[in-house]
Design an enzyme around this catalytic site. Structure first.
Site, PDB file in Angstrom:
ATOM      1  N   LYS A 150      37.591  30.320  35.565  1.00 13.08           N
ATOM      2  CA  LYS A 150      37.071  31.342  36.085  1.00 13.08           C
ATOM      3  C   LYS A 150      35.340  30.552  36.516  1.00 13.08           C
ATOM      4  O   LYS A 150      35.029  30.058  35.211  1.00 13.08           O
ATOM      5  CB  LYS A 150      36.423  32.336  35.350  1.00 13.08           C
ATOM      6  CG  LYS A 150      37.629  33.290  35.930  1.00 13.08           C
ATOM      7  CD  LYS A 150      37.647  33.843  37.170  1.00 13.08           C
ATOM      8  CE  LYS A 150      38.688  34.845  36.405  1.00 13.08           C
ATOM      9  NZ  LYS A 150      39.301  35.016  38.410  1.00 13.08           N
ATOM     10  N   LYS A 246      47.752  39.827  45.928  1.00 11.38           N
ATOM     11  CA  LYS A 246      47.593  41.318  44.582  1.00 11.38           C
ATOM     12  C   LYS A 246      48.592  42.892  44.947  1.00 11.38           C
ATOM     13  O   LYS A 246      47.213  42.870  45.841  1.00 11.38           O
ATOM     14  CB  LYS A 246      46.170  40.895  44.173  1.00 11.38           C
ATOM     15  CG  LYS A 246      45.733  39.657  43.717  1.00 11.38           C
ATOM     16  CD  LYS A 246      44.304  39.383  43.498  1.00 11.38           C
ATOM     17  CE  LYS A 246      43.478  38.685  42.447  1.00 11.38           C
ATOM     18  NZ  LYS A 246      42.633  39.062  42.576  1.00 11.38           N
TER      19      LYS A 246
END
Length: 327
Positions: A150, A246
């Site tokens: 991240k 997703k």
């Protein structure tokens, strides 16, 4: 016995914290949709996501609104028209897949003609933090085959270099979660290329990513927040090399399968990702990901405690679900 719907809200503590460019989470708030039909029970899990205006309350309200249709026998095809893409539809869609598999004793994998399910190499997420802290996370997981790192600040070069030094043998996906300013984009992509990064995910904000069509991309770039359902794909062909599917964005496995087929037809590479949820949320995605180039289904690994039974994880691999869990 008539079909019934139960809506169940749960909170699963995260092991430590989970930090991205938009903030920090300490728990995964999830909603399970439980459909009972003809003596069989099917489960689906979704993760409401504030980035898309969803809360547990709003998703539960959406589910209550379609309760009469579900209990009257709503099909998966009808569901696509009855509800918009998003977390609520995902929970219903996956529960319908599961209850159908259990009622007919024909697995979801068999319905998808997936003769041989295999374990998949999944990414493991390194949370956003200061370079030394991120290096420590990477060092602790340096034996994993694939790390998802991240990032998403105005100056991520030091973070990228610290993680690469700590995990020299791992493949790396960088996920900026829309956080890179335009003026840093080309520099960060060059650094990523120099460090052998495999993929960069959503560097610019959704709807403000035109620059990706105008520059050289020395690393594959993947859309996440910019792509939700099949209708989004055509407009992204000049900006992205891959898309992240997703189930909480597409609104379930049914739309995700259609989206994947169209994305492959258009030449996109496929990543199958997840929100931070339990094995129940990951299970249908493992089927979707069987031929994906990139897999990021580590949600349960980030939790202090998963559902039981859960998926089997070992090292960098995740195994397909057993029928007791889903499908």
């Amino acid at each position: 016995m008539p079909r019934s719907l139960e809506i169940k809200t749960d909170s699963f503590p995260i092991a430590g914290t989970f930090t991205i460019s938009r903030g920090t989470k300490t728990s995964a708030e999830v909603i399970a949709c439980i459909i009972r039909d003809a003596g069989s029970t099917g489960w689906g899990e979704c993760v409401p996501y504030r980035r898309y205006g969803e809360t547990t309350e709003s998703v539960a309200a959406q589910l209550e609104a379609v309760r009469p249709l579900i209990e009257a026998g709503l099909s998966r095809d009808d569901l696509q028209r009855a509800m918009p893409p998003g977390a609520a539809r995902n929970a219903v869609d996956c529960a319908l897949w599961d209850v159908e598999a259990k009622r007919t004793e024909i697995s979801a994998a068999a319905r998808l003609h997936l003769a041989e399910l295999r374990p998949l190499t999944t990414a493991f997420t390194i949370s956003l933090g200061e370079p030394d802290a991120m290096a420590a996370q990477a060092r602790a997981n340096a034996g994993r085959a694939l790390l998802k790192v991240k990032v998403g600040t105005g100056d991520d070069e030091s973070r990228m270099r610290a993680v690469r030094m700590a995990a020299p043998g791992a493949a790396i996906i960088l996920d900026a979660n829309e956080g890179w300013p335009e003026h840093t984009l080309e520099h960060h992509l060059r650094v990523a290329a120099d460090l052998g990064v495999t993929l960069v995910e959503q560097p610019l904000p959704a709807g403000k990513d035109e620059l990706l069509a105008e520059i050289d991309r020395p690393v594959l770039v993947c859309a996440d927040e910019s792509v939700h359902h099949t209708g989004d794909l055509a407009s992204l062909r000049d900006r992205y090399d891959a898309i992240n599917i997703k189930l909480d964005k597409t609104g379930g496995l049914t739309e995700a399968l259609a989206m994947k087929a169209e994305a492959q037809r258009l030449g996109f590479k496929i990543m199958v990702g997840c929100m931070v949820g339990t094995s129940l949320a990951m299970a249908p995605a493992v089927l979707l990901a069987q031929d994906a180039e990139f897999v990021d289904l580590d949600g349960p690994l980030l939790l202090a405690q998963d559902r039981a039974p859960g998926l089997h994880y070992a090292a960098s691999l995740v195994w397909p679900p057993e029928p007791a869990l889903w499908g």
